[in-house]
Each structure stands twice: as C-alpha cells, then as structure tokens.
Enzyme design. Structure first.
Site, mmCIF file in Angstrom:
data_model
loop_
_atom_site.group_PDB
_atom_site.id
_atom_site.type_symbol
_atom_site.label_atom_id
_atom_site.label_comp_id
_atom_site.label_asym_id
_atom_site.label_seq_id
_atom_site.Cartn_x
_atom_site.Cartn_y
_atom_site.Cartn_z
ATOM 1 N N GLU A 72 33.838 65.894 37.736
ATOM 2 C CA GLU A 72 33.312 65.307 38.965
ATOM 3 C C GLU A 72 32.396 64.132 38.657
ATOM 4 O O GLU A 72 31.780 64.079 37.591
ATOM 5 C CB GLU A 72 32.517 66.370 39.744
ATOM 6 C CG GLU A 72 33.242 66.906 40.949
ATOM 7 C CD GLU A 72 33.433 65.878 42.060
ATOM 8 O OE1 GLU A 72 33.713 64.701 41.780
ATOM 9 O OE2 GLU A 72 33.302 66.283 43.226
ATOM 10 N N ASP A 124 26.094 66.650 44.811
ATOM 11 C CA ASP A 124 25.053 66.333 45.784
ATOM 12 C C ASP A 124 24.539 67.672 46.330
ATOM 13 O O ASP A 124 23.624 68.271 45.762
ATOM 14 C CB ASP A 124 25.680 65.429 46.858
ATOM 15 C CG ASP A 124 24.663 64.720 47.723
ATOM 16 O OD1 ASP A 124 23.510 65.174 47.767
ATOM 17 O OD2 ASP A 124 25.010 63.732 48.375
ATOM 18 N N PHE A 131 20.323 56.971 47.275
ATOM 19 C CA PHE A 131 21.702 56.539 47.441
ATOM 20 C C PHE A 131 22.135 55.701 46.247
ATOM 21 O O PHE A 131 21.674 54.588 46.062
ATOM 22 C CB PHE A 131 21.884 55.755 48.735
ATOM 23 C CG PHE A 131 23.204 56.066 49.343
ATOM 24 C CD1 PHE A 131 24.377 55.740 48.667
ATOM 25 C CD2 PHE A 131 23.299 56.736 50.548
ATOM 26 C CE1 PHE A 131 25.613 56.064 49.194
ATOM 27 C CE2 PHE A 131 24.528 57.061 51.085
ATOM 28 C CZ PHE A 131 25.681 56.729 50.415
#
Ligand code: PRP
Ligand code: MN
Ligand code: MG
Length: 182
Positions: free
Chosen positions: A101, A105, A154
C-alpha cells in the site's frame, strides 16, 4: 515530475530519501522471506510506485497481482464498508501474501482487505505500507513493514493523490492550502 510549480507547501521526503528507505525495507523483506516466494498484492492506484520500486529492490522470487477497492457511503472513508472493484486474478490458497500500500490513513481499507484475503486461506499475510498516519488510524491493524510514519497532513506524491492529481510527483510533499481551498 519533481516540480509541479506552486502547488506544494513543503517537501516531507525527497526522492532520494524515499529510494533509500525502500532499499532498507526490501532488504528486511528479503531476509524475512528467505527461500520463499512472495505474492505481492498491490492496491490500485496509490500503490503503483511503491510496488514498482519495492519489488525491484528485492532479490526474493515474487509474483504480482492487483486489487482495486473503494469505500461505500456518502464519500467518507469512515462508512466502514469497502467494495471490491477489481479482484485478484490469482488463487492465493497456500501462498505467502504481502499486501503493498502507499498509505494507511484510517486503516479501514487494509483492515477490510486483510480480513477478506485471510478467508481465502493463504499460508501467510503481511502488509507493507510506504506511509502511515498514526494520528489518523481508527482501525488498528498489524503492519509488518512501514516506510515512514508521517503527521496527519495532506500529502501527495509517490502515488499519493489529491483529486487524482500529483501521483507523479517524485518527492512527497504537503499540498499548499490554496489547492484544496479553492
Ligand atoms: C487511499 C490510499 C489507501 C487508502 C487509505 O486510496 O491509497 O488505499 O486511501 O485510507 P484508509 O486507511 O483511510 O482506508 P484511495 O481510496 O484514495 O484510492 P487511490 O489509491 O486510487 O488514491
Ligand atoms: Mn489506495
Ligand atoms: Mg486516493
């Protein structure tokens, strides 16, 4: 693509730092799986870069398969349901599976996926995630290999997107507020 101008706040990891960490994790995987053949399962789309670099830094025998999943519900990841959009093409019965991956999150995607793949009777199943946001995790799970733990910001690049953009940024950077506030 290392400079899509103006859209980034600051670089978290350079291309070189990412490459160097990939080599370390690859060596660890080679040592752990000595003499065994790994079936690496990448999650589209984010894991494409990690898969490409990680498998080439390894010396173990490996094969590759891909899945695509998406969260159900009102666009939020926390809906708790994951839908398989593209399933594996290979049978994993008795295989040693390494899920690859780009980022963990909330952990929802991988919690679901590990459970799902476990029911298909593999010999073993482990996870490699290039990035993880410990502050964001709501579905804790065992992750054997983590590239970097990062702050809950972010971030884009190296496969990580915002609105499907910036995956091709070679560094990993935080997004400038004007990009997602406009
Ligand atoms: C992102 C990322 C992980 C997942 C992590 O994928 O690549 O797969 O979300 O989130 P979680 O831990 O909260 O479940 P996304 O669904 O954005 O698709 P993408 O890989 O195509 O960007
Ligand atoms: Mn993804
Ligand atoms: Mg995404």
């Amino acid at each position: 693509a290392s400079d899509i101008p103006g859209d980034f706040d600051h670089v978290l990891y350079t291309e070189e730092q990412v490459a160097s960490r990939i080599r370390e994790v690859a060596a660890q995987i080679d040592a752990d799986y000595a003499g065994r053949e790994i079936l690496m399962v990448g999650l589209l789309n984010g894991a494409v870069m990690t898969m490409a670099d990680l498998c080439r830094a390894m010396t173990s025998h490996m094969s590759m398969d891909w899945m695509a999943v998406s969260s159900y519900g009102a666009g939020t990841k926390s809906s708790g349901v994951v839908r398989i959009l593209k399933d594996l093409t290979k049978d994993i019965d008795g295989r040693d599976i390494l899920i690859v991956e780009d980022i963990i999150d909330t952990g929802l995607t991988l919690s679901y996926l590990v459970q799902n793949l476990r029911s298909r009777n593999p010999n073993s199943i482990e996870v490699m995630a290039m990035f993880r946001k410990p502050e964001a995790v709501t579905c804790p799970l065992d992750v054997k290999y983590v590239g970097f733990d990062i702050p809950n910001e972010f971030v884009v690049g190296y496969g990580l997107d915002y609105a499907d953009r910036y995956r091709n940024l070679t560094d990993v950077a935080t997004l400038a507020p004007h990009v997602y506030k406009s």
